[in-house]
Design a protein around this motif. Structure first.
Motif, PDB file in Angstrom:
ATOM      1  N   VAL B 114      -6.193  -7.000   7.241  1.00  0.00           N
ATOM      2  CA  VAL B 114      -5.186  -6.191   6.559  1.00  0.00           C
ATOM      3  C   VAL B 114      -3.810  -6.430   7.151  1.00  0.00           C
ATOM      4  O   VAL B 114      -2.833  -6.658   6.432  1.00  0.00           O
ATOM      5  N   ALA B 118      -0.719  -8.143   5.123  1.00  0.00           N
ATOM      6  CA  ALA B 118       0.518  -7.378   4.960  1.00  0.00           C
ATOM      7  C   ALA B 118       1.687  -8.146   5.555  1.00  0.00           C
ATOM      8  O   ALA B 118       2.736  -8.309   4.922  1.00  0.00           O
ATOM      9  N   PHE B 123       5.235  -6.931   5.001  1.00  0.00           N
ATOM     10  CA  PHE B 123       4.871  -5.515   5.031  1.00  0.00           C
ATOM     11  C   PHE B 123       4.295  -5.120   6.387  1.00  0.00           C
ATOM     12  O   PHE B 123       3.787  -5.962   7.127  1.00  0.00           O
ATOM     13  N   VAL B 124       4.364  -3.821   6.674  1.00  0.00           N
ATOM     14  CA  VAL B 124       3.625  -3.253   7.782  1.00  0.00           C
ATOM     15  C   VAL B 124       2.641  -2.287   7.149  1.00  0.00           C
ATOM     16  O   VAL B 124       3.045  -1.355   6.446  1.00  0.00           O
ATOM     17  N   ALA B 125       1.369  -2.523   7.342  1.00  0.00           N
ATOM     18  CA  ALA B 125       0.345  -1.698   6.697  1.00  0.00           C
ATOM     19  C   ALA B 125       0.173  -0.378   7.425  1.00  0.00           C
ATOM     20  O   ALA B 125       0.118  -0.331   8.648  1.00  0.00           O
ATOM     21  N   THR B 126       0.102   0.693   6.674  1.00  0.00           N
ATOM     22  CA  THR B 126      -0.148   1.993   7.293  1.00  0.00           C
ATOM     23  C   THR B 126      -1.543   2.497   6.942  1.00  0.00           C
ATOM     24  O   THR B 126      -2.145   3.235   7.694  1.00  0.00           O
ATOM     25  N   GLU B 127      -2.021   2.100   5.782  1.00  0.00           N
ATOM     26  CA  GLU B 127      -3.400   2.450   5.451  1.00  0.00           C
ATOM     27  C   GLU B 127      -3.928   1.463   4.416  1.00  0.00           C
ATOM     28  O   GLU B 127      -3.158   0.700   3.831  1.00  0.00           O
TER      29      GLU B 127
END
Lengths: 140, 140
Positions: B114, B118, B123-127
DNA sequence: ATGGTAATGAGAACCGTTATCGTTCTCGGT
DNA sequence: ACCGAGAACGATAACGGTTCTCATTACCAT
């Protein structure tokens, strides 16, 4: 990015959907949107462009297109469906939790993991969906 | 599986939710269901058990519990939300497309994938959410 | 041209969910 | 035990997104 009316018309025919003027308008508007849109948003944008398309037709067209696999349906807004014209191939989505931008992740590479996880519980996987939520480059 | 009324009561308090009789009834019914249920299904089952709980209370309770992370919300039935009492830890779901059984996948192990996916798009994945649809052992 | 079928538009109907409001319950302080 | 404030509750109305109905129009093969 397929954008000409001719391209979109061929996309419809190829998917077994008769290319009517209304459907082309809807698809054209979807091609114009970089992110996903709701049926109502799409309808009001068509209205702004002097299209006389009815709301029912927009819903009918979106249902038809998603059924034929031409567009993707995202239900990340609990209760409201969002539609998006995506590539043909299997892919997943990356969502920005702030600006709601949507980016396609083309390389899935999760098939083995999916098959193993399913098998572990006696399942045979037929499809899978992955959604990653986070912050995009502009928003973090 | 936490099933006694005492356990459920403690689960509520621990999650910062006052354990009222109605909420216990709702949670108890959720604990009784092996799969996910809609708010309306839950309500009618409570009615069958001579509970006088109102539909609004069921919705309020489900919203509260999902907000506090006590239950999961699945929106795989486009337009209708399903609720389920799951384990506390991060997990995903395996759905049988025939009998609609729901099974939790405990070991995620996808964090690296993930993060990489991301990152590749800035992106920076948070969930993230993963849903595998297929056929369970009984249905295939 | 013509008849049959598919598509369309306007608006009503539907259905899941949320808001309103008056009543009831819960719980700490007395 | 009693009381008062605030939370929770039930019934029902309101809301919003989606689907249905039906009369009209466009399309296509003949």
């Amino acid at each position: 990015m397929t954008t000409t009316r001719q391209d979109l018309s061929e996309l419809l025919e190829r998917s077994g959907v008769r290319a009517t003027p209304r459907r082309l308008e809807v698809l054209e508007e979807l091609a114009r949107e970089s992110d996903d849109v709701t049926a109502q948003q799409l309808w009001s944008r068509l209205r702004e462009r002097d299209s006389r398309a009815g709301l029912a037709t927009v819903y009918r067209t979106l249902a038809l297109l998603s059924e034929k696999g031409v567009i993707d349906v995202l239900s990340h807004h609990g209760g409201e469906q969002c539609y998006r014209l995506c590539g043909d191939a299997h892919h997943h989505h990356l969502l920005c939790e702030k600006c709601h931008r949507v980016v396609e992740i083309q390389e899935c590479g999760l098939d083995d993991w999916v098959a193993a996880a399913a098998n572990e519980h006696g399942f045979v996987a037929t499809e899978h969906r992955v959604e990653i939520v986070g912050l995009c480059a502009d928003c973090r």
